[in-house]
Design a protein around this motif. Structure first.
Motif, PDB file in Angstrom:
ATOM      1  N   ILE A 135       0.711  -1.507   0.009  1.00 37.00           N
ATOM      2  CA  ILE A 135       0.144   0.123  -0.033  1.00 37.00           C
ATOM      3  C   ILE A 135       0.790   1.162   0.219  1.00 37.00           C
ATOM      4  CG2 ILE A 135      -1.400   1.695   1.174  1.00 37.00           C
ATOM      5  CD1 ILE A 135      -2.255  -1.463   2.366  1.00 37.00           C
ATOM      6  N   ALA A 136       0.888   1.703  -1.053  1.00 33.97           N
ATOM      7  CA  ALA A 136       1.431   3.380  -1.136  1.00 33.97           C
ATOM      8  C   ALA A 136       0.702   4.362  -1.843  1.00 33.97           C
ATOM      9  CB  ALA A 136       2.690   2.826  -1.532  1.00 33.97           C
ATOM     10  N   LYS A 137       0.823   5.870  -1.776  1.00 35.42           N
ATOM     11  CA  LYS A 137       0.759   6.725  -1.931  1.00 35.42           C
ATOM     12  C   LYS A 137       0.522   6.725  -3.567  1.00 35.42           C
ATOM     13  CE  LYS A 137      -0.430   8.871   1.955  1.00 35.42           C
ATOM     14  NZ  LYS A 137      -2.358   9.265   2.014  1.00 35.42           N
ATOM     15  N   GLU A 138      -0.103   7.672  -3.936  1.00 37.40           N
ATOM     16  CA  GLU A 138      -0.268   7.092  -5.631  1.00 37.40           C
ATOM     17  C   GLU A 138       1.265   8.454  -6.843  1.00 37.40           C
ATOM     18  OE1 GLU A 138      -2.910   9.786  -9.647  1.00 37.40           O
ATOM     19  OE2 GLU A 138      -3.688   9.934  -7.209  1.00 37.40           O
ATOM     20  N   ASP A 139       1.879   9.022  -5.702  1.00 35.56           N
ATOM     21  CA  ASP A 139       3.142   9.680  -6.586  1.00 35.56           C
ATOM     22  C   ASP A 139       4.077   8.936  -5.704  1.00 35.56           C
ATOM     23  OD1 ASP A 139       3.257  10.295  -3.235  1.00 35.56           O
ATOM     24  OD2 ASP A 139       3.392  12.697  -4.418  1.00 35.56           O
ATOM     25  N   ALA A 140       3.988   7.540  -5.563  1.00 36.57           N
ATOM     26  CA  ALA A 140       4.872   6.856  -5.098  1.00 36.57           C
ATOM     27  C   ALA A 140       6.123   6.577  -6.416  1.00 36.57           C
ATOM     28  CB  ALA A 140       5.023   5.780  -3.691  1.00 36.57           C
ATOM     29  N   HIS A 141       6.417   6.260  -6.422  1.00 39.42           N
ATOM     30  CA  HIS A 141       7.299   5.633  -7.785  1.00 39.42           C
ATOM     31  C   HIS A 141       7.323   4.416  -7.950  1.00 39.42           C
ATOM     32  CE1 HIS A 141      10.547   5.396 -10.876  1.00 39.42           C
ATOM     33  NE2 HIS A 141      11.432   4.015 -10.010  1.00 39.42           N
ATOM     34  N   PHE A 142       6.770   3.314  -7.227  1.00 39.33           N
ATOM     35  CA  PHE A 142       6.519   1.880  -7.253  1.00 39.33           C
ATOM     36  C   PHE A 142       5.211   2.221  -7.742  1.00 39.33           C
ATOM     37  CE2 PHE A 142       4.111  -1.021  -5.680  1.00 39.33           C
ATOM     38  CZ  PHE A 142       3.997  -2.499  -5.989  1.00 39.33           C
ATOM     39  N   ILE A 143       4.286   3.035  -7.612  1.00 38.37           N
ATOM     40  CA  ILE A 143       2.445   3.360  -8.517  1.00 38.37           C
ATOM     41  C   ILE A 143       2.737   3.596  -9.386  1.00 38.37           C
ATOM     42  CG2 ILE A 143       0.690   4.385  -7.432  1.00 38.37           C
ATOM     43  CD1 ILE A 143       1.427   1.991  -5.474  1.00 38.37           C
ATOM     44  N   LYS A 144       3.730   4.174  -8.999  1.00 41.96           N
ATOM     45  CA  LYS A 144       3.253   4.953 -11.144  1.00 41.96           C
ATOM     46  C   LYS A 144       3.549   3.455 -12.115  1.00 41.96           C
ATOM     47  CE  LYS A 144       3.796   9.827  -9.757  1.00 41.96           C
ATOM     48  NZ  LYS A 144       5.237  11.099  -9.841  1.00 41.96           N
ATOM     49  N   LYS A 145       5.145   3.131 -11.770  1.00 42.95           N
ATOM     50  CA  LYS A 145       5.349   1.608 -12.510  1.00 42.95           C
ATOM     51  C   LYS A 145       4.870   0.771 -13.110  1.00 42.95           C
ATOM     52  CE  LYS A 145       9.144   0.170 -13.621  1.00 42.95           C
ATOM     53  NZ  LYS A 145      11.387  -0.529 -13.470  1.00 42.95           N
ATOM     54  N   VAL A 146       3.736   0.658 -11.808  1.00 42.02           N
ATOM     55  CA  VAL A 146       2.924  -0.242 -12.023  1.00 42.02           C
ATOM     56  C   VAL A 146       1.619  -0.191 -12.540  1.00 42.02           C
ATOM     57  CG1 VAL A 146       1.183  -1.821 -10.416  1.00 42.02           C
ATOM     58  CG2 VAL A 146       3.389  -1.680  -9.526  1.00 42.02           C
ATOM     59  N   LEU A 147       1.025   1.819 -12.379  1.00 45.15           N
ATOM     60  CA  LEU A 147      -0.038   1.506 -12.934  1.00 45.15           C
ATOM     61  C   LEU A 147       0.535   1.913 -15.167  1.00 45.15           C
ATOM     62  CD1 LEU A 147      -1.217   4.418 -11.182  1.00 45.15           C
ATOM     63  CD2 LEU A 147      -2.156   1.941 -11.450  1.00 45.15           C
ATOM     64  N   ASN A 148       1.685   2.294 -14.636  1.00 43.21           N
ATOM     65  CA  ASN A 148       2.294   2.486 -16.495  1.00 43.21           C
ATOM     66  C   ASN A 148       2.262   1.684 -17.272  1.00 43.21           C
ATOM     67  OD1 ASN A 148       3.131   4.581 -17.895  1.00 43.21           O
ATOM     68  ND2 ASN A 148       5.381   3.151 -17.732  1.00 43.21           N
TER      69      ASN A 148
END
Length: 936
Positions: A135-148
């Motif tokens: 679980i992480a904030k939307e601006d976390a690098h990990f989340i950005k990479k997953v969504l991308n």
């Protein structure tokens, strides 16, 4: 960057399915990418998907054609949700697709679950799977990479529209046709090995034979492999001549094939003895009873050294009796799914009361002997009001269930949940013949080909419809019935069961459910739709599903709120909120120990006993889901007294006027259920013999269990001699046995009492019930001294008895700590009152599954001998045994303690009292931990 992380595995504590459902209920949108979606897994997510659709929550799902594992049916069903966009990543030979990712968007963060689980029933519930949740904030690098990455996959994937799905479905069908011959598995017959149930049965049969027994009975649910088990035993035993008897030729042919498969190099000949075949000279003869009963005199009495009687509950009938009495084999094995007593006798007696194995529904699920089921408890429509109906008033019940609107509702739910496989093969259980006829007529009128079948239809008519149902090319889909399809009608490919009448018996519920649980090549699970009305006994469903004959209202409530998490494997039990709340309310309002409730339970059981009075305790061993007769004993001190009272039975009341008989039955009943078997094995022997020494007792006990120590046998003799009764007990209890010079004998009054066959029969029944039930619950294991089994129920005084305490046992009560030498027994109440809300804030509590906080009695100091033994128990060689119960009383009855094993003190503080942190030797199973800690 800080992440919240956890590992999700499938275990008795948690599974991915629960995590996905919770996440879907809380998110604002979701995105899945999984290599495979099978209908077995999707069906478990249908209700959560419907709920998010109703809340306007949107989702995207990507799956793939990789290895052609995704079901076209699952794609079709997913495409029906208007809130879900569905795409398929089309793979080729070079490019694989392995993603297993579940992404949930919340108002302030994202939850990502990435691991090994696809959407299949086993991946979501039972396989060994590792899934990591972050679980992480939307601006976390990990989340950005997953969504991308997800968006890139989405762009690359193909829209799963009707045209795509139809094309894919046709491709899968053509593949199935072309690969049919390649799906055969090479199987070397020499290397087929027994499953766990079969191994246990064979070990127990070996032990019984080793100690001179020549007969035994195996009880196991239909489809669990009893015939294979018997063939494995024959392979090990190596008889020269075998006779296999059954009442139907169809079963016989399958049995012969099984034996030929498992004994390919035995140099034995196999023959049929039926109306059409007379292969009497074969080494192994497979005979129908109808044919054998006309010609058994043509064989010598000792011709066969091993006899097997399949469907052994038929063996009490006259046609079998002549045959059984004639032959004198070295060993006779009986096999049955339901050991029913008939008017002509008791199947247990036929096999010298030696039950080698008993496997009921939950054990069969655990051992994967049957397929899992997906049960959906659905609140019935409001216009069907059963709140004021007596369920036994079949005419009124039928009238209220014959509602067109209800038929439409049933069809709507049936289409929503679907079933495993393309063609529906459904059994619908109805309230009456009239109700079944109505359902068949209404389904036919709506274009669903159906028939009503019941007892008066001929076997030929039934089998014709069964063949049509099993035929994938035939459009016939539904059989509506009233009476349970017994072993005469077996439909392995059943994939849907509709429960269309109120449940008024856990036994009938389990039998109906069981009709669809036989393994079949073309199904991986059974769908069960239960339409739950507002009648006043809906909680019986929970009893049936819970799988435990021995329950209290608290364990039942916890099972319901946890979705019956204690049920093993891929089986899934889901009740809608209204049904769940209704059942919980009923359980709260019901007193399971009241005479009113116990009488209802008894008379319902009597009805299933073909209306005959169940005079014997062993009658309650016949059915999975039968009531626990110990409750009847607790109410009236003996089962016979309970029956005499509720039946107003003058003959039984007259029998009980004999003071010695009445007190003997009470004394034996007070020992039930057995916590160790030694005493009852000794008593069983002494019913027929004048005396018994320690050596003979050991030989008899070793027929039942793997080991026994001499001191415990001596202690059992001393207990039967009343060495440990106080003066009040000695005055009020009958003296049945006398110990002299290490030999135990019957007292003269008791010996004279046993000369009366009727008295003896009832005394023997109590003893046999105790032994059968012990074998079922404790199996053949040796538990040492103290004789405790983990997670069994015990009362305080039991610990004196089971630790070979050599003083008056009734003195073994009082505060929360009792001791016998270096064995310390801690008795702990988690809550003082029945209601958790009214309970005091106790210091005694679970810290987690392996740590417990316990507070000593108020006057204990750390410096005292007892204090030192507690806080330094390990170095002083003191065993701390923990017994825990949630409440002291439920329904005005004292609750038993549950033994959670030994533990060691690892930290302590304060004194008068000392607060001790104890590490348990065994981690408490999740279902029991939930029962102790969840507040309902």
């Amino acid at each position: 960057m800080n992440f919240e992380k956890k590992l999700i595995v499938n275990s008795d504590k948690e599974n991915l399915l629960t995590e996905l459902i919770t996440s879907m209920n809380e998110c604002v949108s979701f995105y899945f990418s999984v290599a495979f979606v099978n209908f077995s897994g999707l069906q478990l997510l249908l209700d959560p998907l419907k709920e998010v659709q109703e809340r306007g929550i949107k989702g995207k799902i990507i799956t793939s054609t990789y290895l052609n594992f995704t079901d076209a049916k699952a794609l079709e069903r997913l495409s029906e949700f208007n809130n879900v966009e569905l795409k398929v990543f089309v793979t080729d030979k070079e490019l694989g697709f392995h993603t297993k990712a579940y992404i949930f968007e919340y108002s302030d963060c994202y939850k990502v679950i990435i691991g090994s689980s696809n959407i299949t029933q086993s991946a979501l519930k039972s396989n060994i799977e590792w899934n990591v949740e972050i679980i992480a904030k939307e601006d976390a690098h990990f989340i950005k990479k997953v969504l991308n990455e997800y968006n890139n996959l989405w762009d690359y994937s193909t829209l799963a529209n009707a045209e795509f799905i139809a094309h894919y479905e046709e491709f899968l069908k053509s593949l199935k046709r072309s690969q049919l011959t390649q799906q055969m598995i090479y199987e070397n017959k020499d290397y087929i090995i027994p499953n766990r149930m079969q191994k246990r049965a064979i070990e127990n049969l070996d032990r019984l034979r080793h100690f001179g027994e020549s007969k035994a009975l195996v009880i196991a649910a239909t489809g669990t492999g009893k015939t294979y088990m018997s063939a494995f035993d024959v392979k090990a035993y190596q008889p020269k001549k075998l006779l296999f008897i059954v009442h139907r030729e169809e079963i016989l042919r399958k049995a012969k094939e099984t034996f030929e498969t498992l004994l390919p190099n035995s140099k034995k000949t196999f023959g049929l003895l039926t109306g059409n075949y007379k292969e009497k000279h074969a080494d192994f003869v497979f005979a129908t009873i109808q044919t054998l009963s006309k010609c058994y005199h043509e064989f010598s009495r000792s011709h066969f050294d091993y006899v097997i009687i399949d469907e052994a509950h038929h063996a009490t009938s006259p046609s079998y009796q002549g045959v059984i009495d004639y032959f004198t084999p070295d060993f006779t094995l009986g096999m049955t799914a339901t050991p029913e007593r008939s008017d002509s006798g008791n199947v247990f007696d036929l096999f010298d009361n030696n039950v080698a194995l008993e496997v009921r529904l939950h054990e069969a699920l655990e051992d994967v002997l049957i397929i899992p089921f997906h049960y959906f408890g659905i609140t019935d429509i409001e216009s069907v009001d059963l709140s004021d109906v007596n369920i036994d008033d079949i005419a009124e019940l039928t009238k209220r269930l014959k509602v067109n609107e209800r038929v439409d509702f049933i069809i709507e739910k049936m289409n929503f949940y679907g079933q495993d496989g393309e063609k529906r093969k459904c059994l619908g259980f109805c309230a009456s013949i009239e109700h079944a006829q109505y359902m068949a007529a209404e389904f036919n009128a709506r274009g669903y080909k159906s028939v009503c079948l019941f007892g008066s239809h001929s076997p030929e008519q039934r089998e014709r419809y069964v063949r049509r149902l099993e035929d994938d090319q035939d459009e016939f889909e539904f059989i509506f019935t009233v009476d349970i399809f017994n072993e005469g009608v077996d439909i392995p490919s059943i994939n849907l069961v509709l429960m269309l009448r109120p449940t008024n018996s856990p036994i009938v519920f389990i039998q109906q459910l069981g009709r669809g649980l036989r393994k079949h090549a073309n199904k991986s699970f059974l769908t069960v739709l239960d339409f739950i009305g507002n009648h006043n006994k809906t909680f019986l469903i929970a009893m049936a599903l819970n799988g435990s004959r021995y329950y209290d209202k608290e364990s039942l409530k916890v099972a319901i709120v946890t979705g019956f998490a204690n049920v093993p494997g891929c089986t899934h039990i889901q009740m809608d909120k209204i049904s769940q709340e209704r059942i919980l309310q009923q359980i709260d309002n019901e007193n399971f120990n009241s005479m009113k409730y116990l009488k209802e339970e008894y008379f319902e059981f009597k009805k299933l006993n073909q209306g005959h009075i169940p005079y014997y305790l062993v009658d309650y061993l016949k059915y999975d889901g039968a009531p626990d007769p110990i409750k009847f004993i607790d109410k009236e001190k003996s089962y016979l007294q309970f029956v005499a009272k509720v039946e107003k039975h003058d003959k039984l009341k007259t029998l009980l006027l004999d003071d010695l008989f009445e007190s003997a039955i009470k004394e034996l009943s007070s020992m039930l259920p057995l916590k160790r078997i030694y005493e009852f094995v000794v008593i069983k022997y002494l019913l027929d013999y004048d005396e018994m020494d320690i050596h003979t007792a050991k030989m008899e006990i070793l027929k039942m269990i793997k080991h026994v120590d001499d001191d415990s046998i001596l202690h059992a003799f001393e207990c039967l001699n009343q060495n440990y009764y106080d003066s009040g007990q000695k005055k009020s209890k009958p003296k049945l046995f006398q110990l002299q010079d290490m030999v135990l004998r019957k007292t003269e009054p008791f010996a004279n009492l046993l000369l009366n066959e009727e008295y003896k029969r009832y005394i023997e029944d109590a003893i046999l019930y105790g032994i059968f039930r012990y074998e079922k619950e404790y199996k053949e294991e040796y538990y040492g001294v103290p004789h405790f089994k983990l997670y069994e129920q015990y009362q305080m005084m039991d610990t004196a008895f089971l630790s070979n305490f050599r003083k008056t046992h009734s003195s073994f009560r009082g505060s929360g700590l009792l001791a016998n030498g270096k064995e310390y027994f801690l008795f702990i109440d988690l809550h003082k009152e029945e209601s958790i809300k009214e309970s005091l804030n106790y210091k005694d509590k679970f810290l987690d599954e392996q740590h417990f906080q316990w507070q000593s009695v108020n006057n204990t100091t750390q410096a005292s001998e007892r204090g030192q033994n507690i806080i330094k128990n390990k170095e002083r060689g003191v065993n701390l045994h923990l017994f825990v119960r949630k409440f002291k009383q439920l329904d005005n009855k004292v609750e038993p303690y549950i033994y959670i094993g030994k533990g060691d003190s690892i930290a302590y503080e304060s004194e008068r009292p000392i607060t001790v942190k104890i590490k348990l030797e065994n981690e408490v199973p999740a279902s029991l931990y939930n029962e102790f800690t969840i507040q309902v």
